[in-house]
Design a protein around this motif. Structure first.
Motif, PDB file in Angstrom:
ATOM      1  N   UNK A 148     -22.997  97.796  23.631  1.00  0.00           N
ATOM      2  CA  UNK A 148     -22.207  96.646  23.221  1.00  0.00           C
ATOM      3  C   UNK A 148     -20.753  97.068  23.057  1.00  0.00           C
ATOM      4  N   UNK A 149     -19.865  96.443  23.811  1.00  0.00           N
ATOM      5  CA  UNK A 149     -18.447  96.803  23.741  1.00  0.00           C
ATOM      6  C   UNK A 149     -17.800  96.264  22.473  1.00  0.00           C
ATOM      7  N   UNK A 150     -18.104  95.027  22.113  1.00  0.00           N
ATOM      8  CA  UNK A 150     -17.415  94.367  21.001  1.00  0.00           C
ATOM      9  C   UNK A 150     -17.938  94.804  19.640  1.00  0.00           C
ATOM     10  N   UNK A 151     -19.201  95.221  19.578  1.00  0.00           N
ATOM     11  CA  UNK A 151     -19.802  95.642  18.300  1.00  0.00           C
ATOM     12  C   UNK A 151     -20.611  96.908  18.545  1.00  0.00           C
ATOM     13  N   UNK A 152     -19.909  98.006  18.753  1.00  0.00           N
ATOM     14  CA  UNK A 152     -20.568  99.250  19.155  1.00  0.00           C
ATOM     15  C   UNK A 152     -21.451  99.799  18.037  1.00  0.00           C
ATOM     16  N   UNK A 153     -22.690 100.069  18.383  1.00  0.00           N
ATOM     17  CA  UNK A 153     -23.635 100.679  17.454  1.00  0.00           C
ATOM     18  C   UNK A 153     -24.261 101.888  18.135  1.00  0.00           C
ATOM     19  N   UNK A 154     -24.917 102.702  17.349  1.00  0.00           N
ATOM     20  CA  UNK A 154     -25.536 103.915  17.888  1.00  0.00           C
ATOM     21  C   UNK A 154     -26.860 103.548  18.560  1.00  0.00           C
ATOM     22  N   UNK A 155     -26.789 103.200  19.846  1.00  0.00           N
ATOM     23  CA  UNK A 155     -27.999 102.800  20.571  1.00  0.00           C
ATOM     24  C   UNK A 155     -28.804 103.995  21.063  1.00  0.00           C
ATOM     25  N   UNK A 156     -28.138 105.148  21.241  1.00  0.00           N
ATOM     26  CA  UNK A 156     -28.874 106.318  21.709  1.00  0.00           C
ATOM     27  C   UNK A 156     -27.955 107.468  22.049  1.00  0.00           C
ATOM     28  N   UNK A 157     -28.572 108.540  22.536  1.00  0.00           N
ATOM     29  CA  UNK A 157     -27.781 109.682  22.981  1.00  0.00           C
ATOM     30  C   UNK A 157     -28.586 110.550  23.939  1.00  0.00           C
ATOM     31  N   UNK A 158     -27.851 111.189  24.837  1.00  0.00           N
ATOM     32  CA  UNK A 158     -28.425 112.197  25.720  1.00  0.00           C
ATOM     33  C   UNK A 158     -28.206 113.566  25.076  1.00  0.00           C
ATOM     34  N   UNK A 159     -29.162 114.470  25.285  1.00  0.00           N
ATOM     35  CA  UNK A 159     -29.101 115.786  24.653  1.00  0.00           C
ATOM     36  C   UNK A 159     -29.609 116.851  25.622  1.00  0.00           C
ATOM     37  N   UNK A 160     -28.882 117.961  25.702  1.00  0.00           N
ATOM     38  CA  UNK A 160     -29.325 119.111  26.491  1.00  0.00           C
ATOM     39  C   UNK A 160     -29.384 120.327  25.583  1.00  0.00           C
ATOM     40  N   UNK A 161     -30.534 121.014  25.626  1.00  0.00           N
ATOM     41  CA  UNK A 161     -30.774 122.210  24.820  1.00  0.00           C
ATOM     42  C   UNK A 161     -30.888 123.398  25.767  1.00  0.00           C
ATOM     43  N   UNK A 162     -29.870 124.266  25.829  1.00  0.00           N
ATOM     44  CA  UNK A 162     -29.926 125.382  26.792  1.00  0.00           C
ATOM     45  C   UNK A 162     -31.139 126.289  26.644  1.00  0.00           C
ATOM     46  N   UNK A 163     -31.596 126.542  25.421  1.00  0.00           N
ATOM     47  CA  UNK A 163     -32.714 127.471  25.212  1.00  0.00           C
ATOM     48  C   UNK A 163     -33.979 126.986  25.906  1.00  0.00           C
ATOM     49  N   UNK A 164     -34.226 125.676  25.877  1.00  0.00           N
ATOM     50  CA  UNK A 164     -35.444 125.135  26.483  1.00  0.00           C
ATOM     51  C   UNK A 164     -35.219 124.578  27.884  1.00  0.00           C
ATOM     52  N   UNK A 165     -33.957 124.295  28.236  1.00  0.00           N
ATOM     53  CA  UNK A 165     -33.656 123.691  29.529  1.00  0.00           C
ATOM     54  C   UNK A 165     -33.871 122.195  29.571  1.00  0.00           C
ATOM     55  N   UNK A 166     -34.255 121.590  28.447  1.00  0.00           N
ATOM     56  CA  UNK A 166     -34.559 120.160  28.426  1.00  0.00           C
ATOM     57  C   UNK A 166     -33.307 119.293  28.403  1.00  0.00           C
TER      58      UNK A 166
END
Length: 205
Positions: A145-163
């Motif tokens: 949402x541009x007008x009312x930005x909320x924390x809808x999600x996130x991408x995450x990379x963990x080098x130790x596991x490669x995930x």
């Protein structure tokens, strides 16, 4: 600066809210009407979640210093290599998460992956905390949402596991899906990303 927090999850989610509330932090979903206009005016912000000798997690000051792309194809916030916290010796600060936002909610870029591996080579890939061993990760927050930005999600990379993982929030509940796996070549100079769909193991929150 945000905190202190007693858990890395609390620090992470507070940072997500704070970053996505900043001006032009979200450009909405790619392909939506006017998404191109929102993209041109959008900004990336970045910060560290770090751990202090008194067993607390903090979020560093935000920066929006960016690498300039003349063709405006990408936006990359330049994350400082070290946190400046005059209350603690520099050598005592432990680095947990490298944070930034992706205005269109796109997946982590190859640049994101290289940066966190470089930072891990400098600071270490695992930290012993009050919650046990925490693995260094890069995180990219997004809002739809541009007008009312909320924390809808996130991408995450963990080098130790490669995930590579995608965390999404619906009505306050978090769901995680593994969306990729990073494999480095023998001499560690290059890597490939295999797209996948699988349950997550480990990670945050």
């Amino acid at each position: 600066m945000l905190g202190p927090f007693e858990s890395y999850s609390a620090a992470l989610l507070a940072a997500c809210k704070k970053i996505l509330e900043k001006p032009h932090a979200s450009a909405g979903r790619q392909g939506q009407q006017e998404s191109g206009t929102f993209w041109r005016t959008s900004s990336e912000y970045c910060a560290w979640v770090y751990y202090t000798p008194d067993d607390q997690y903090l979020v560093s000051k935000l920066t929006d210093q960016s690498m300039v792309d003349p063709l405006n194809r990408s936006k990359n916030c330049v994350l400082p290599s070290e946190v400046e916290d005059p209350r603690h010796p520099a050598s005592s600060i432990k680095y947990i998460f490298a944070l930034h936002n992706h205005p269109h909610g796109s997946m982590l870029s190859k640049s994101d992956i290289r940066v966190i591996v470089d930072k891990g080579s400098m600071h270490g890939f695992e930290t012993r905390t009050r919650e046990g061993v925490v693995r260094l990760a890069v995180v990219a927050f997004y809002s739809h949402d541009v007008s009312n930005s909320t924390c809808d999600g996130f991408h995450q990379y963990v080098p130790v596991t490669g995930q590579i993982m995608n965390w999404t929030q619906t009505r306050g509940r978090w769901r995680c899906e593994q969306t990729g796996r990073v494999t480095w070549n023998g001499d560690g100079t290059d890597f490939s990303i295999e797209e996948t769909r699988a349950p997550c193991f480990g990670g945050s929150p």
